[in-house]
Scaffold this motif. Sequence first.
Motif, mmCIF file in Angstrom:
data_model
loop_
_atom_site.group_PDB
_atom_site.id
_atom_site.type_symbol
_atom_site.label_atom_id
_atom_site.label_comp_id
_atom_site.label_asym_id
_atom_site.label_seq_id
_atom_site.Cartn_x
_atom_site.Cartn_y
_atom_site.Cartn_z
ATOM 1 N N ALA A 170 18.934 80.677 71.049
ATOM 2 C CA ALA A 170 18.637 81.989 70.497
ATOM 3 C C ALA A 170 17.203 82.369 70.817
ATOM 4 O O ALA A 170 16.416 81.557 71.304
ATOM 5 C CB ALA A 170 18.841 81.956 68.980
ATOM 6 N N VAL A 171 16.882 83.624 70.528
ATOM 7 C CA VAL A 171 15.498 84.079 70.554
ATOM 8 C C VAL A 171 15.029 83.942 69.110
ATOM 9 O O VAL A 171 15.621 84.529 68.200
ATOM 10 C CB VAL A 171 15.386 85.538 71.042
ATOM 11 C CG1 VAL A 171 13.931 85.931 71.172
ATOM 12 C CG2 VAL A 171 16.114 85.718 72.367
ATOM 13 N N VAL A 172 13.992 83.125 68.905
ATOM 14 C CA VAL A 172 13.609 82.764 67.537
ATOM 15 C C VAL A 172 12.197 83.227 67.201
ATOM 16 O O VAL A 172 11.308 83.202 68.051
ATOM 17 C CB VAL A 172 13.730 81.239 67.297
ATOM 18 C CG1 VAL A 172 15.162 80.777 67.428
ATOM 19 C CG2 VAL A 172 12.839 80.474 68.243
ATOM 20 N N PRO A 173 11.982 83.640 65.931
ATOM 21 C CA PRO A 173 10.636 83.996 65.501
ATOM 22 C C PRO A 173 9.804 82.731 65.312
ATOM 23 O O PRO A 173 10.304 81.709 64.852
ATOM 24 C CB PRO A 173 10.877 84.711 64.168
ATOM 25 C CG PRO A 173 12.178 84.182 63.666
ATOM 26 C CD PRO A 173 12.982 83.830 64.888
ATOM 27 N N LEU A 174 8.525 82.811 65.668
ATOM 28 C CA LEU A 174 7.628 81.667 65.534
ATOM 29 C C LEU A 174 6.544 81.887 64.481
ATOM 30 O O LEU A 174 5.822 80.956 64.147
ATOM 31 C CB LEU A 174 6.938 81.366 66.874
ATOM 32 C CG LEU A 174 7.834 80.961 68.036
ATOM 33 C CD1 LEU A 174 6.995 80.761 69.291
ATOM 34 C CD2 LEU A 174 8.621 79.702 67.708
ATOM 35 N N SER A 175 6.404 83.118 63.996
ATOM 36 C CA SER A 175 5.335 83.414 63.038
ATOM 37 C C SER A 175 5.896 84.214 61.866
ATOM 38 O O SER A 175 6.918 84.891 61.999
ATOM 39 C CB SER A 175 4.204 84.182 63.728
ATOM 40 O OG SER A 175 4.671 85.412 64.249
ATOM 41 N N PRO A 176 5.249 84.148 60.702
ATOM 42 C CA PRO A 176 5.765 84.837 59.522
ATOM 43 C C PRO A 176 5.788 86.359 59.659
ATOM 44 O O PRO A 176 6.561 87.020 58.968
ATOM 45 C CB PRO A 176 4.819 84.414 58.396
ATOM 46 C CG PRO A 176 3.830 83.480 58.960
ATOM 47 C CD PRO A 176 4.064 83.346 60.416
ATOM 48 N N ASP A 177 4.965 86.917 60.537
ATOM 49 C CA ASP A 177 4.927 88.370 60.722
ATOM 50 C C ASP A 177 5.848 88.844 61.840
ATOM 51 O O ASP A 177 5.795 90.002 62.262
ATOM 52 C CB ASP A 177 3.497 88.826 61.015
ATOM 53 C CG ASP A 177 2.934 88.239 62.304
ATOM 54 O OD1 ASP A 177 3.448 87.191 62.777
ATOM 55 O OD2 ASP A 177 1.974 88.813 62.842
ATOM 56 N N ALA A 178 6.739 87.973 62.317
ATOM 57 C CA ALA A 178 7.608 88.303 63.452
ATOM 58 C C ALA A 178 8.630 89.377 63.076
ATOM 59 O O ALA A 178 9.326 89.269 62.072
ATOM 60 C CB ALA A 178 8.328 87.058 63.952
ATOM 61 N N ALA A 179 8.685 90.427 63.888
ATOM 62 C CA ALA A 179 9.683 91.491 63.764
ATOM 63 C C ALA A 179 10.016 91.967 65.169
ATOM 64 O O ALA A 179 9.149 92.013 66.047
ATOM 65 C CB ALA A 179 9.162 92.646 62.910
ATOM 66 N N ALA A 180 11.270 92.321 65.379
ATOM 67 C CA ALA A 180 11.711 92.774 66.693
ATOM 68 C C ALA A 180 12.830 93.787 66.528
ATOM 69 O O ALA A 180 13.435 93.912 65.465
ATOM 70 C CB ALA A 180 12.197 91.589 67.535
ATOM 71 N N LEU A 181 13.094 94.521 67.608
ATOM 72 C CA LEU A 181 14.255 95.389 67.684
ATOM 73 C C LEU A 181 15.288 94.692 68.555
ATOM 74 O O LEU A 181 14.965 94.226 69.653
ATOM 75 C CB LEU A 181 13.893 96.742 68.292
ATOM 76 C CG LEU A 181 12.989 97.608 67.438
ATOM 77 C CD1 LEU A 181 12.516 98.821 68.229
ATOM 78 C CD2 LEU A 181 13.696 98.048 66.162
ATOM 79 N N TRP A 182 16.514 94.606 68.058
ATOM 80 C CA TRP A 182 17.600 93.997 68.796
ATOM 81 C C TRP A 182 18.633 95.072 69.067
ATOM 82 O O TRP A 182 19.225 95.626 68.146
ATOM 83 C CB TRP A 182 18.211 92.849 68.016
ATOM 84 C CG TRP A 182 19.401 92.224 68.686
ATOM 85 C CD1 TRP A 182 19.644 92.102 70.034
ATOM 86 C CD2 TRP A 182 20.524 91.640 68.037
ATOM 87 N NE1 TRP A 182 20.848 91.474 70.243
ATOM 88 C CE2 TRP A 182 21.402 91.173 69.035
ATOM 89 C CE3 TRP A 182 20.869 91.458 66.703
ATOM 90 C CZ2 TRP A 182 22.599 90.539 68.756
ATOM 91 C CZ3 TRP A 182 22.074 90.819 66.414
ATOM 92 C CH2 TRP A 182 22.923 90.361 67.434
ATOM 93 N N ALA A 183 18.835 95.366 70.342
ATOM 94 C CA ALA A 183 19.861 96.325 70.758
ATOM 95 C C ALA A 183 21.037 95.535 71.315
ATOM 96 O O ALA A 183 20.914 94.898 72.373
ATOM 97 C CB ALA A 183 19.297 97.271 71.813
ATOM 98 N N ASP A 184 22.152 95.539 70.597
ATOM 99 C CA ASP A 184 23.371 94.867 71.021
ATOM 100 C C ASP A 184 24.251 95.898 71.719
ATOM 101 O O ASP A 184 24.742 96.835 71.094
ATOM 102 C CB ASP A 184 24.068 94.259 69.803
ATOM 103 C CG ASP A 184 25.260 93.394 70.169
ATOM 104 O OD1 ASP A 184 25.327 92.900 71.307
ATOM 105 O OD2 ASP A 184 26.137 93.218 69.294
#
Length: 189
Positions: A170-184
């Motif tokens: 998977a694509v995983v967060p590494l930091s507590p402030d991690a946010a991303a947009l996921w377009a499926d």
Amino acid sequence: MHHFDVETLPAGRWRNGGGATREIASRPAGTEDFGWRASVADINRDGPFSAFPGVDRTLTLLTGEGVRLTCPGEFDRLLARAGEPFGFSGDLALAAELPGGPCRVLNLMVRRGRWTVSVDRVADPVAPRAGHAGVLYVLSGRWQTGTDGPVLTSGQGVWWDGDDEAPAGAVVPLSPDAAALWADVVPTG
């Protein structure tokens, strides 16, 4: 998975001069009759949006004070919160206003009847499904593809095509402030 950094993607000017687009992916590549397309657009001034008949669009504010999209008789919507997607028909003739100046948006377009797209803000691991296409765009923090892939930060991400081999891990967060947009991006047939 294909990695990208928006700042290294070539910028193409809009026909009306109101902004620039940096294409992340367009499938199939090199054709005006795309099945799906992802790009980041810099909107520099008020003006019309190009119509894309037969296409469904999803815009998400990335940076700036916001953009107001209007279509008489259809909607009047201010996109003012970064990371909040808004979907609409590409058939519509839209006007855009920039109440606080220039902004940047993530633009997902899918050919109606061939693909659908769902864009979500995520903070948890994302595992692309086999047969689906898509984009993960990092808003903040640090993310990593798999266990030994490159670390991604704001403005970077990955994309994959429905024909690609299913990504390992998977694509995983590494930091507590991690946010991303996921377009499926899902095929309809």
